[in-house]
Design a protein around this motif. Structure first.
Motif, PDB file in Angstrom:
ATOM      1  N   ALA A  54     -24.136  -6.248  38.812  1.00 36.21           N
ATOM      2  CA  ALA A  54     -24.430  -5.392  37.658  1.00 36.21           C
ATOM      3  C   ALA A  54     -23.326  -5.485  36.612  1.00 36.21           C
ATOM      4  O   ALA A  54     -23.593  -5.511  35.404  1.00 36.21           O
ATOM      5  CB  ALA A  54     -24.610  -3.946  38.110  1.00 36.21           C
ATOM      6  N   ILE A  55     -22.079  -5.545  37.073  1.00 37.80           N
ATOM      7  CA  ILE A  55     -20.948  -5.620  36.151  1.00 37.80           C
ATOM      8  C   ILE A  55     -20.995  -6.909  35.337  1.00 37.80           C
ATOM      9  O   ILE A  55     -20.829  -6.895  34.107  1.00 37.80           O
ATOM     10  CB  ILE A  55     -19.622  -5.506  36.932  1.00 37.80           C
ATOM     11  N   TRP A  56     -21.249  -8.019  35.998  1.00 39.56           N
ATOM     12  CA  TRP A  56     -21.261  -9.294  35.297  1.00 39.56           C
ATOM     13  C   TRP A  56     -22.506  -9.468  34.436  1.00 39.56           C
ATOM     14  O   TRP A  56     -22.438 -10.031  33.332  1.00 39.56           O
ATOM     15  CB  TRP A  56     -21.128 -10.449  36.296  1.00 39.56           C
ATOM     16  N   ILE A  57     -23.637  -8.977  34.906  1.00 36.69           N
ATOM     17  CA  ILE A  57     -24.861  -9.076  34.109  1.00 36.69           C
ATOM     18  C   ILE A  57     -24.719  -8.293  32.809  1.00 36.69           C
ATOM     19  O   ILE A  57     -25.158  -8.730  31.738  1.00 36.69           O
ATOM     20  CB  ILE A  57     -26.078  -8.567  34.925  1.00 36.69           C
ATOM     21  N   ALA A  58     -24.085  -7.117  32.882  1.00 37.97           N
ATOM     22  CA  ALA A  58     -23.903  -6.293  31.688  1.00 37.97           C
ATOM     23  C   ALA A  58     -23.022  -6.988  30.647  1.00 37.97           C
ATOM     24  O   ALA A  58     -23.111  -6.682  29.456  1.00 37.97           O
ATOM     25  CB  ALA A  58     -23.291  -4.946  32.067  1.00 37.97           C
ATOM     26  N   SER A  59     -22.181  -7.908  31.091  1.00 39.40           N
ATOM     27  CA  SER A  59     -21.277  -8.585  30.151  1.00 39.40           C
ATOM     28  C   SER A  59     -21.825  -9.919  29.649  1.00 39.40           C
ATOM     29  O   SER A  59     -21.222 -10.530  28.765  1.00 39.40           O
ATOM     30  CB  SER A  59     -19.919  -8.820  30.822  1.00 39.40           C
ATOM     31  N   LEU A  60     -22.959 -10.367  30.181  1.00 40.94           N
ATOM     32  CA  LEU A  60     -23.467 -11.695  29.839  1.00 40.94           C
ATOM     33  C   LEU A  60     -23.768 -11.842  28.359  1.00 40.94           C
ATOM     34  O   LEU A  60     -23.477 -12.872  27.755  1.00 40.94           O
ATOM     35  CB  LEU A  60     -24.734 -12.007  30.657  1.00 40.94           C
ATOM     36  N   ARG A  61     -24.363 -10.820  27.772  1.00 40.42           N
ATOM     37  CA  ARG A  61     -24.714 -10.939  26.362  1.00 40.42           C
ATOM     38  C   ARG A  61     -23.470 -11.094  25.491  1.00 40.42           C
ATOM     39  O   ARG A  61     -23.446 -11.888  24.549  1.00 40.42           O
ATOM     40  CB  ARG A  61     -25.517  -9.730  25.901  1.00 40.42           C
ATOM     41  N   SER A  62     -22.430 -10.332  25.807  1.00 41.25           N
ATOM     42  CA  SER A  62     -21.190 -10.442  25.028  1.00 41.25           C
ATOM     43  C   SER A  62     -20.553 -11.812  25.213  1.00 41.25           C
ATOM     44  O   SER A  62     -20.091 -12.437  24.250  1.00 41.25           O
ATOM     45  CB  SER A  62     -20.217  -9.339  25.447  1.00 41.25           C
TER      46      SER A  62
END
Length: 494
Positions: A247-255
């Motif tokens: 969840a942590i890495w997925i949330a940062s993918l767009r950035s």
């Protein structure tokens, strides 16, 4: 006509968000800060009467908001919304001012950037509007534009530069791990202009002075933060709070994706838009690093990275589009503009702008079982259960903690039998039972769900834990269990 259209577009964005905001609940973290600030104005003390895990600056900044609301006879929530909208306007005005002073930024590009800055500042926070990271973005955003304008030869008034540097320092001091954002910006400017004295300017000196004074203020006015809270945070909060690695890495993918896109477009971008793109992308990368250092995955923590990454891409795309010949316009522009609009649409549309109201369940229970309640207590690990409900109903929150944020640590060490000899567990028991006895809340909600956030096994027996304190049994005898609703046991004082 173009200027009027741009102004009309920006005004419509502000008006739309104002309508949304004043019809929405405020987020739980800000509501807790408003509640604490009210207590501080009435003589209570941070880190003794209120056991907050974060550094004090966020709450200190909230105190004047509540003070003004009380003076004017207004809701502190409404005043806070008004302040954030005013800061958004100030940030936008300053960014536009420094874009104009840079020289070489076409008016059309400046218009596109200002429109998108307004949209990003107003709508990207969504339900996290007024969170600390939102405030950080508003305070910090003018600084990189000023730094680039100065690097390109603009003359900046010393007083004005000091003010912008002060705002940027406040932003970074709210979350000190965000220092990598301004460091990344200074590195880009150093590589681009090769001026090793470049960082020694009024805005940066003012920022450094504020950071130093802030550190001294913590030691002088709230020494308990270093004596008690830091240790608790490191041992009992940081290791147990947050979402899964995925969840942590997925949330940062767009950035990550937008920073990569900005880097790709950078080589096709002319000055000064290339500098703007590189500077904003470096700042976004610094905020991504800050997000990963915290490693919790909360949506608001990635907000600064999302805002600056989006602006970096818009700067690059705007520069490219305005230079395309008419023949190439039909194909390349469609792709670039379409991709940007798609990214913006995905980011803006799937996020609800209004904060979900978790208090309605507790409100219904109070109305049925204890309609005259003046105080309440919720045994839960989620701040959103107690706030903004406490503010909305003007009830006393019968605890020094915003939530039972130490319960996950206790659950990781104890489930059955005698309590282990552990200083944090002993403090948690003493603080909680002391608060219950002192406040003697009219109604108590205890989370009995088997899927509670942040608890190692998803559940925790609060009553069994509190029963290890000899004061609890006689206190609890004065309460009656009334019902179980939405996973919470409901008790009222006899």
């Amino acid at each position: 006509m173009r200027r009027l259209l741009v102004i009309a577009g920006i005004v419509s964005l502000f008006a739309t968000q104002a309508i949304v905001r004043f019809q929405s609940d405020i987020n739980h973290d800000t509501a807790w800060y408003l509640y604490v600030a009210e207590g501080l104005l009435h003589g209570k003390h941070l880190y003794t009467d209120f056991l907050e895990v974060n550094p004090p600056l966020g709450i200190w900044l909230t105190v004047p908001v509540v003070w003004f609301a009380n003076l004017a006879g207004l809701s502190s929530i409404a005043v806070n919304y008004g302040l954030l909208l005013a800061l958004t306007a100030l940030s936008l005005v300053l960014a536009n001012r420094y874009l104009r002073q840079m020289g070489g930024v076409p008016d059309a590009v400046r218009a596109i950037l200002c429109l998108f800055i307004a949209a990003a500042l107003l709508f990207l926070p969504a339900a996290d509007f007024t969170e600390r990271e939102h405030l950080m973005v508003l305070l910090f955003l003018p600084w990189p534009f000023l730094r680039l304008a100065r690097s390109r030869g603009a003359g900046i008034n010393v007083l004005e530069a000091g003010m912008v540097g002060l705002l940027a320092a406040i932003a970074i001091c709210i979350k000190p791990q965000s220092v990598f954002a301004p460091l990344g910006a200074e590195l880009v400017l150093l590589l681009r202009y090769r001026n090793f004295r470049g960082p020694i300017v009024p805005e940066n000196l003012a920022a450094a002075a504020f950071a130093l004074l802030y550190g001294i203020a913590i030691v002088v006015f709230v020494p308990e933060f270093f004596r008690t809270i830091v240790s608790l945070g490191v041992k009992a909060y940081v290791p147990l709070y947050g979402y899964s690695d995925a969840a942590i890495w997925i949330a940062s993918l767009r950035s990550f994706g937008l920073v990569a896109l900005a880097a790709f477009l950078w080589r096709r971008t002319e000055e000064p838009l290339a500098d703007i793109t590189a500077l904003l992308a470096a700042i976004s990368a610094g905020f991504i690093l800050s997000y990963l250092i915290q490693y919790k995955g909360f949506s608001y923590q990635i907000l600064p990275a999302r805002v600056f990454a989006s602006l970096a891409c818009v700067a690059a795309v705007s520069s490219i589009v305005t230079r395309l010949p008419f023949v190439a316009w039909l194909s390349t522009t469609r792709f670039l503009v379409g991709a940007s609009l798609l990214l913006a649409a995905i980011d803006f549309t799937y996020l609800s702008q209004t904060y979900p109201n978790n208090g309605k369940y507790f409100d219904a229970a109070i109305a049925r079982y204890a309609p005259g309640s003046r105080s309440f207590f919720i045994a839960s690990t989620q701040v959103s259960h107690g706030f903004p409900f406490a503010l909305n109903r003007k009830l006393v929150w019968a605890s020094r903690l915003p939530t039972q944020w130490l319960a996950p640590y206790v659950a990781s060490k104890w489930q059955e039998g005698p309590l282990p000899k552990d200083e944090i567990i002993a403090r948690t028991l003493d603080w909680t039972v002391t608060d219950l006895v002192t406040f003697h809340p009219d109604i108590v909600f205890i989370n009995e769900s088997k899927e509670q956030l942040y608890l190692p096994d998803g559940q925790f027996d609060y009553v069994k834990f509190w029963s290890h304190d000899p004061r609890f049994a006689p206190f609890w005898a004065s309460y009656e269990r009334r019902d179980t609703k939405f996973g919470f046991a409901i008790y009222t004082a006899r």
